[in-house]
Design an enzyme around this catalytic site. Structure first.
Site, short mmCIF file in Angstrom:
data_model
loop_
_atom_site.label_atom_id
_atom_site.label_comp_id
_atom_site.label_asym_id
_atom_site.label_seq_id
_atom_site.Cartn_x
_atom_site.Cartn_y
_atom_site.Cartn_z
N GLU A 1 -12.71 0.35 -8.42
CA GLU A 1 -11.40 0.31 -9.09
C GLU A 1 -10.91 -1.13 -9.20
OE1 GLU A 1 -8.07 1.77 -6.84
OE2 GLU A 1 -7.05 2.41 -8.66
N GLN B 1 -7.59 10.96 -9.49
CA GLN B 1 -8.04 10.60 -8.14
C GLN B 1 -7.06 11.16 -7.12
OE1 GLN B 1 -6.76 6.85 -7.08
NE2 GLN B 1 -7.84 6.73 -5.14
N GLU C 1 -0.14 -5.86 1.07
CA GLU C 1 -0.41 -6.14 2.49
C GLU C 1 -1.83 -5.68 2.86
OE1 GLU C 1 2.36 -4.62 1.38
OE2 GLU C 1 3.81 -6.21 1.76
C1 LIG Z 1 1.94 3.78 -9.77
C2 LIG Z 1 1.13 4.38 -8.65
C3 LIG Z 1 0.01 5.13 -8.97
C4 LIG Z 1 -0.73 5.73 -7.94
N1 LIG Z 1 -1.82 6.50 -8.28
C5 LIG Z 1 -2.53 7.11 -7.31
C6 LIG Z 1 -3.61 7.97 -7.64
O1 LIG Z 1 -3.93 8.19 -8.81
N2 LIG Z 1 -4.27 8.58 -6.64
C7 LIG Z 1 -3.96 8.38 -5.32
O2 LIG Z 1 -4.64 8.95 -4.47
N3 LIG Z 1 -2.93 7.57 -4.97
C8 LIG Z 1 -2.21 6.94 -5.92
N4 LIG Z 1 -1.15 6.12 -5.60
C9 LIG Z 1 -0.77 6.02 -4.19
C10 LIG Z 1 -1.08 4.67 -3.56
O3 LIG Z 1 -2.45 4.51 -3.35
C11 LIG Z 1 -0.28 4.59 -2.25
O4 LIG Z 1 1.10 4.63 -2.59
C12 LIG Z 1 -0.59 3.33 -1.47
O5 LIG Z 1 -1.90 3.38 -0.95
C13 LIG Z 1 0.43 3.09 -0.34
O6 LIG Z 1 0.56 4.22 0.43
P1 LIG Z 1 2.02 4.79 0.81
O7 LIG Z 1 2.78 4.94 -0.46
O8 LIG Z 1 1.81 6.01 1.64
O9 LIG Z 1 2.72 3.66 1.65
P2 LIG Z 1 2.45 3.33 3.18
O10 LIG Z 1 1.00 3.34 3.46
O11 LIG Z 1 3.31 4.23 4.01
O12 LIG Z 1 2.97 1.86 3.29
C14 LIG Z 1 4.37 1.53 3.42
C15 LIG Z 1 4.48 0.02 3.59
O13 LIG Z 1 3.82 -0.38 4.83
C16 LIG Z 1 2.85 -1.37 4.57
N5 LIG Z 1 1.69 -1.20 5.45
C17 LIG Z 1 1.05 -0.03 5.72
N6 LIG Z 1 0.00 -0.25 6.55
C18 LIG Z 1 -0.03 -1.58 6.82
C19 LIG Z 1 -0.87 -2.42 7.61
N7 LIG Z 1 -1.90 -1.92 8.28
N8 LIG Z 1 -0.62 -3.76 7.62
C20 LIG Z 1 0.44 -4.28 6.92
N9 LIG Z 1 1.29 -3.52 6.16
C21 LIG Z 1 1.05 -2.19 6.10
C22 LIG Z 1 2.45 -1.18 3.12
O14 LIG Z 1 1.91 -2.35 2.56
C23 LIG Z 1 3.78 -0.77 2.49
O15 LIG Z 1 4.53 -1.91 2.19
C24 LIG Z 1 -0.37 5.53 -6.59
C25 LIG Z 1 0.76 4.76 -6.27
C26 LIG Z 1 1.51 4.20 -7.29
C27 LIG Z 1 2.72 3.38 -6.93
#
Ligand SMILES: Cc1cc2nc3c(=O)[nH]c(=O)nc-3n(C[C@H](O)[C@H](O)[C@H](O)COP(=O)(O)OP(=O)(O)OC[C@H]3O[C@@H](n4cnc5c(N)ncnc54)[C@H](O)[C@@H]3O)c2cc1C
Length: 406
Positions: free
Chosen positions: A249, A131, A382
């Site tokens: 999912e 994905q 969150e």
């Molecule tokens: C083990 C693992 C597997 C993954 N596998 C996939 C995959 O196969 N495909 C894929 O596409 N992605 C994948 N991901 C990515 C995952 O979907 C993202 O890491 C996740 O959506 C968070 O995005 P970010 O890391 O950019 O953090 P950010 O979005 O930058 O968030 C940083 C922090 O801010 C908080 N935050 C952000 N927005 C808000 C809001 N509006 N209100 C309150 N708090 C907020 C978050 O909760 C977090 O604590 C994976 C991640 C992990 C850890």
């Protein structure tokens, strides 16, 4: 609602469990928590087992026969998934995104040609999918996706980068969110593509996690030419289709994770029975007993919430926003349970897999490290709470997200 299986369903469950026992890979020991030495070996074992499932008539029980399914009810599919989760979760891991996200999205949103072309090859284990939604600047705010797909000479030409793409190093195809339009609100310019991972210009770079494994990857696209018939739905519908993928999912997570946690709880009880502190069994220690009872309560809540979500899906045909409750109920307790297990092990709690003195082959040390990612993957805690607030409780929309979508 009566959550017990009917006599026919119970008969089916027993027959399937006996089939699984007979058809596990020769020499494979399901009681071990890590059996495969390389991702190639792991992917191969998954594909062989999935082909056997399909040949025996157990692959995607609720999918129409025209696409390789069995034309049965969702209830039979859940029985199959839960039996597999209990008997051989490790064998299923390479197919998690394939069956949990790619196939239900193609079934729900793909056109007839896409369904007939891709679903049978998913169900018979030929193809593994990954994905590709997240990017360095698009995680929670997935509408920020910047990977460009520009129409040129009968193709979409892709340029950009994805990140955290789980299983991309094993995958044959990817469900991909791309930007086809840069004018107007961000979420309206997204489109949803099916990507052949073997196309020239697709580069997969594994990333090392703190568990020591490389389960996810960075993906780079350099002038990748994707045929136009790989578009799912219409151009500009990527946002709605991506939300459909994420709802599938989370619901699959509910159905399977309750079983996984129940099984892990038995391992936790073994740790408590077998570990000693100051010469006395840990199971007699009042603090650890409190932790065990609390873990059991949380697992039961997850289990019954999963059944409630399932009954909604059986009634309405689609998963609802309560999948976010289930996601919180398996990901957050998982961290607490593994912390409790490591605490019970005392000084041995520091020993990971590979040490001859590690307890249960370092299983809990792995879960402890891996569970940190569980409250981030598939939408952070969150974000799940925002969804519950908005879509289950009817609270006003998250103001920061409304602002970012403009
Ligand atoms: C083990 C693992 C597997 C993954 N596998 C996939 C995959 O196969 N495909 C894929 O596409 N992605 C994948 N991901 C990515 C995952 O979907 C993202 O890491 C996740 O959506 C968070 O995005 P970010 O890391 O950019 O953090 P950010 O979005 O930058 O968030 C940083 C922090 O801010 C908080 N935050 C952000 N927005 C808000 C809001 N509006 N209100 C309150 N708090 C907020 C978050 O909760 C977090 O604590 C994976 C991640 C992990 C850890």
């Amino acid at each position: 609602m009566d959550y017990r299986l009917t006599p026919e369903q119970e008969e089916f469950r027993k027959g399937f469990a006996a089939w699984v026992e007979k058809n596990l890979p020769a020499g494979w020991d399901p009681s071990r928590f890590r059996s495969f030495h390389s991702s190639e070996e792991w992917a191969r074992a998954y594909k062989i087992f999935q082909k056997k499932l399909s040949d025996a008539g157990y692959a995607s029980m609720h999918y129409p026969k025209a696409y390789g399914g069995q034309g049965k009810s969702l209830m039979e599919e859940v029985i199959v998934l839960q039996t597999l989760a209990s008997a051989c979760m490790e064998l299923r891991v390479p197919g998690m995104i394939t069956h949990g996200m790619a196939s239900p999205t193609i079934l729900t949103c793909g056109n007839e040609e896409q369904k007939r072309k891709y679903l049978p090859r998913i169900l018979d284990g030929t193809h593994i999918w990954c994905q590709g939604f997240s990017e360095p600047n698009a995680g929670s705010d997935v509408a920020n996706v910047a990977t460009r797909a520009v129409k040129k000479d009968g193709h979409y030409v892709l340029n950009g980068q994805k990140t955290w793409t789980s299983l991309a190093h094993m995958a044959d195809y990817c469900i991909l969110l791309v930007r086809t339009d840069t004018s107007g609100p961000k979420h309206r310019g997204l489109s949803y593509l099916l990507l052949d991972m073997n196309l020239p210009g697709v580069e997969v770079r594994p990333m090392k996690q703190m568990t020591g494994e490389s389960e996810f990857n960075e993906l780079f696209f350099d002038d990748v030419r994707v045929p136009l018939d790989m578009l799912v739905g219409q151009e500009g519908q990527g946002w709605q289709i991506a939300i459909t993928t994420l709802m599938f999912e989370r619901v699959l997570g509910d159905a399977v994770m309750g079983v996984v946690h129940e099984k892990n709880f038995q391992r936790l009880l073994d740790v408590a029975r077998e570990s000693k502190r100051s010469g006395r069994p840990v199971i007699e220690d009042s603090v650890f007993r409190q932790q065990l009872a609390q873990s059991y309560i949380e697992i039961m809540v997850l289990k019954y919430h999963g059944l409630r979500s399932l009954s909604r899906q059986l009634e309405m045909g689609v998963p609802g926003p309560e999948g976010s409750i289930g996601k919180l109920l398996w990901s957050e307790p998982n961290q607490r349970i593994s912390e409790a297990a490591i605490g019970m092990q005392g000084l041995y709690g520091q020993l990971v897999a590979g040490s001859p003195w590690s307890i249960q082959e370092g299983f809990w040390q792995y879960v402890f490290l891996r569970s940190k990612g569980s409250t981030i993957e598939a939408g952070t805690s969150e974000i799940q709470r925002n969804i519950i607030g908005e879509r289950c409780l009817g609270l006003p929309k998250d103001a920061s997200r409304v602002a970012r979508q403009k």
